[in-house]
Design an enzyme around this catalytic site. Sequence first.
Site, PDB file in Angstrom:
ATOM      1  N   PRO A   1       0.827  -1.214   0.000  1.00 14.51           N
ATOM      2  CA  PRO A   1       0.000   0.000   0.000  1.00 14.51           C
ATOM      3  C   PRO A   1       0.856   1.255   0.000  1.00 14.51           C
ATOM      4  O   PRO A   1       2.064   1.206   0.283  1.00 14.51           O
ATOM      5  CB  PRO A   1      -0.816  -0.132   1.290  1.00 14.51           C
ATOM      6  CG  PRO A   1      -0.030  -1.058   2.148  1.00 14.51           C
ATOM      7  CD  PRO A   1       0.682  -2.000   1.241  1.00 14.51           C
ATOM      8  N   PRO A   2       0.260   2.403  -0.310  1.00  7.73           N
ATOM      9  CA  PRO A   2       1.033   3.654  -0.323  1.00  7.73           C
ATOM     10  C   PRO A   2       1.556   3.998   1.071  1.00  7.73           C
ATOM     11  O   PRO A   2       0.914   3.720   2.084  1.00  7.73           O
ATOM     12  CB  PRO A   2       0.006   4.698  -0.791  1.00  7.73           C
ATOM     13  CG  PRO A   2      -1.082   3.916  -1.439  1.00  7.73           C
ATOM     14  CD  PRO A   2      -1.131   2.598  -0.751  1.00  7.73           C
TER      15      PRO A   2
ATOM     16  N   GLY B   1       7.028   2.928   2.397  1.00 11.83           N
ATOM     17  CA  GLY B   1       8.468   3.122   2.231  1.00 11.83           C
ATOM     18  C   GLY B   1       9.090   2.366   1.088  1.00 11.83           C
ATOM     19  O   GLY B   1      10.291   2.102   1.118  1.00 11.83           O
TER      20      GLY B   1
ATOM     21  N   THR C   1       9.621   3.349  -2.123  1.00  8.37           N
ATOM     22  CA  THR C   1      10.557   4.185  -2.883  1.00  8.37           C
ATOM     23  C   THR C   1      11.800   4.510  -2.063  1.00  8.37           C
ATOM     24  O   THR C   1      12.933   4.394  -2.555  1.00  8.37           O
ATOM     25  CB  THR C   1       9.856   5.485  -3.322  1.00  8.37           C
ATOM     26  OG1 THR C   1       8.694   5.161  -4.089  1.00  8.37           O
ATOM     27  CG2 THR C   1      10.788   6.343  -4.152  1.00  8.37           C
TER      28      THR C   1
ATOM     29  N   SER D   1     -14.577 -13.096   0.387  1.00  9.46           N
ATOM     30  CA  SER D   1     -14.193 -13.281   1.785  1.00  9.46           C
ATOM     31  C   SER D   1     -15.244 -12.781   2.772  1.00  9.46           C
ATOM     32  O   SER D   1     -15.075 -12.947   3.981  1.00  9.46           O
ATOM     33  CB  SER D   1     -12.858 -12.577   2.061  1.00  9.46           C
ATOM     34  OG  SER D   1     -12.977 -11.185   1.853  1.00  9.46           O
TER      35      SER D   1
ATOM     36  N   LYS E   1      -5.717  -7.644   6.786  1.00 11.19           N
ATOM     37  CA  LYS E   1      -7.017  -7.635   7.462  1.00 11.19           C
ATOM     38  C   LYS E   1      -6.849  -7.636   8.980  1.00 11.19           C
ATOM     39  O   LYS E   1      -7.539  -6.894   9.700  1.00 11.19           O
ATOM     40  CB  LYS E   1      -7.834  -8.852   7.023  1.00 11.19           C
ATOM     41  CG  LYS E   1      -8.240  -8.836   5.556  1.00 11.19           C
ATOM     42  CD  LYS E   1      -8.941 -10.129   5.163  1.00 11.19           C
ATOM     43  CE  LYS E   1      -9.337 -10.115   3.691  1.00 11.19           C
ATOM     44  NZ  LYS E   1      -9.985 -11.369   3.274  1.00 11.19           N
TER      45      LYS E   1
END
Length: 813
Positions: A369-370, A373, A375, A692, A735
Amino acid sequence: MSDSNEKNIPPPLPPPESLKFTELGILPLRNSVFFPGMMIPVTVGRPSSKALIEHARRFDTPIGLVTQRDPQVDEPGADDLYEVGAVARIVKIMRNGDNYNVIVQGLGRFRLEEVIQTRPYMVARASPALPGDAGDIEVNALMKNLKEVAREVVRLMPDLPIEAGMMLESMEDPGQLADIVASNLDITIQDKQDILATVDIKPRLEKVLSRITRQLEILKLSNKIQNQVKDEMDKNQREYILRQQLKAIKEELGESGGGDDELQELEKKIESAGMPEEVLKTARKELSRLQGMRDSSPEYTISRTYLDWLVDIPWKTSTEDNLDLENVRAVLEKDHYGLEKVKKRIIEFLAVRRLKKDMKGPILCLVGPPGVGKTSLGRSIAKALDRKFVRMSLGGVRDEAEIRGHRRTYIGAMPGKIIHAMKKAGTINPVILLDEVDKLGMDFRGDPSSALLEVLDPEQNNTFQDHYLNLPYDLSKVLFIATANMLDPLPPPLVDRMEIIEIPGYTLEEKKHIARRHLLPKQINENGIAEKDITLPDDSIDFLISAYTREAGVRSLERQIAAVCRGVAVDVASGKNTGGVPVDRERVIHILGPERFLDESKERVFQPGIATGMAWTPVGGEVMYIEATQMTGKGGIHLTGKLGDVMKESAHAAFSYLRSHCLELGLQPDFVKDVDVHIHVPAGAIPKDGPSAGVTMLTALASLFTGIKVRDDIAMTGEISLRGLVLPVGGIKEKVLAAHRQGVRTIILPERNKKDLIDIPEETRKEISFHFASHVDEALALALERKPVPAAPLPKGPAPAGAGSGSATPPAN
């Protein structure tokens, strides 16, 4: 106009009405049209034509000259000749070997009526073609215009004799003027024959004027082009002569030309660049071409730019890898907290590199996810290895040429991003970060992700070919690290070429460590305050994370810490902060405003029909609440919340299982006969899909119809089958971390997902009670506040008074 016949000024013609003939010997002409008034030489070689000439000379008779339709026919008949020709008299005959050179003068037009003889020469019955009256004003105007245009044509053709202009000025007969001009026009045989066949003066003048006007325009354009070319040639020749003179002067003064110095310097760079043999051969050939060009030539700039690129990109220069494993591990630990999988893979790479010197660079893809770290991790890897680092942003790239470059045939062509990155790095073994590789697009210009197939294949990238260079370039020593938020947009062949390393979201404890070790010192420095000016206790950091952020990464947390630092900076700048005052919860609320996120789990699950589920998203895990309600109806089911097809099917499967096992839950078989069910997943604007949520939907439905609430401290995930099996799902770590952030401390997982607990941080596992279910009965027993009492089936026949559908036992007070 042509100058071939202009020197022969014809004598005055006899009046047309004086021509008396009924039969004429016919002389066929190839590739030429003979007009009345002309005096030209004609070469005669056919036996029949020679016989006609000899007969006409002996008896002093006129002959008829007619153009052939097809010049390839050797023995033309009546059908091979045009209908209109010119009567002529023989002026002079000269023998030239087996042929005759005959000078003839045109007398007038005739119309060929019928061929009456073909041997020894052709004889035809003919009649004079006489023009009408030519004495009107319009004919005089046409004649005047024709003279003016012809005069201009003569002026633009200096090769024509002076007599041509004099003849035009002295000519008063409009028909003869039209014929003279037409005979000298550079037009097709068909056009000339068309003019010859036009007997009346006015239309004949119009046709000649139209064609000579077009020839005048062509002459003007031709002269313009010729003058431009001549001027350019004169300019280039003058420049060349001046440069040669300048070169000679500099040699006399003991100075050398700057251009030669540049090319000599370029040659030295080519020889010392360490190029492979194939590349070196191409560079030498291109330099040889360049030395033969003028530097003002457009080709000079193109060749020079190409050679500059060849010498600027690295061919043998490399950096020495830092093979001290402990030092590398220390650098990675200092720059990033957690991320053990990536660190372990880099240490493995260095260990193999230490044992095998010629190993190829790995192709890694960090997926997560954004804000986790990815990059910055690439930059830290380059720092730990002592390699050069280059970042390539691929987000929004839609043109295949952005990766491979443009061919040199295009104006402004340049190499692609890969070669640009190698030039920027200056070494053959940099770390190249392909950032946001999942954001690549494609359109009519090509598919950039397909161009990356060669770049990211260790078996092919040692001969990567950029369209601009058009030469093989070795990328096998490069350590490529791609980053992506999700793998779904990437083509399977591209995913297959990369080693996928998943980076999940951070736990609360990891975020606290990152905030304390990295984010807070960075923001203190960027906001111009000292460490003594701010004290941020652990409970304040916990409050920042839980009340002001909902993310898998730490970007939002860094922004909140920056806002706190700016608030402290305001106090320091205004003299209110005397140093070291702790930023407690009240101070945080004062600076950032009211809490943005509250613990909703206990508030949301307050009545039957609501269950807490867990979902995976590209930006990390999320907790979702599934709500079910019933209303009067006919046993239907309604689904809302922007659900995908798979999630809708999960809801139908849950409803079908509930109806088929209703007695086990204390429900009668007809419990939905007069009701409709509505299932809603809040945050209706956000698309949701996946299998799910099956266990959560079944739990919400069971709670709704039994009237038993779901525990407010429990969350669940898992796919269900119609047999009631709980099937494994993905994204367990994301999750569980999302549920932990929401304060959930009891989680139901599929039995076959027990193996995935190893990926969950130990401190999180200690705080959560995990339960594993292989059948939905086990999940319901854990999720509902109490176990439903099974119901006995109703007897067949009329129902007893007071009996109804619904729960077999009334809900507890």
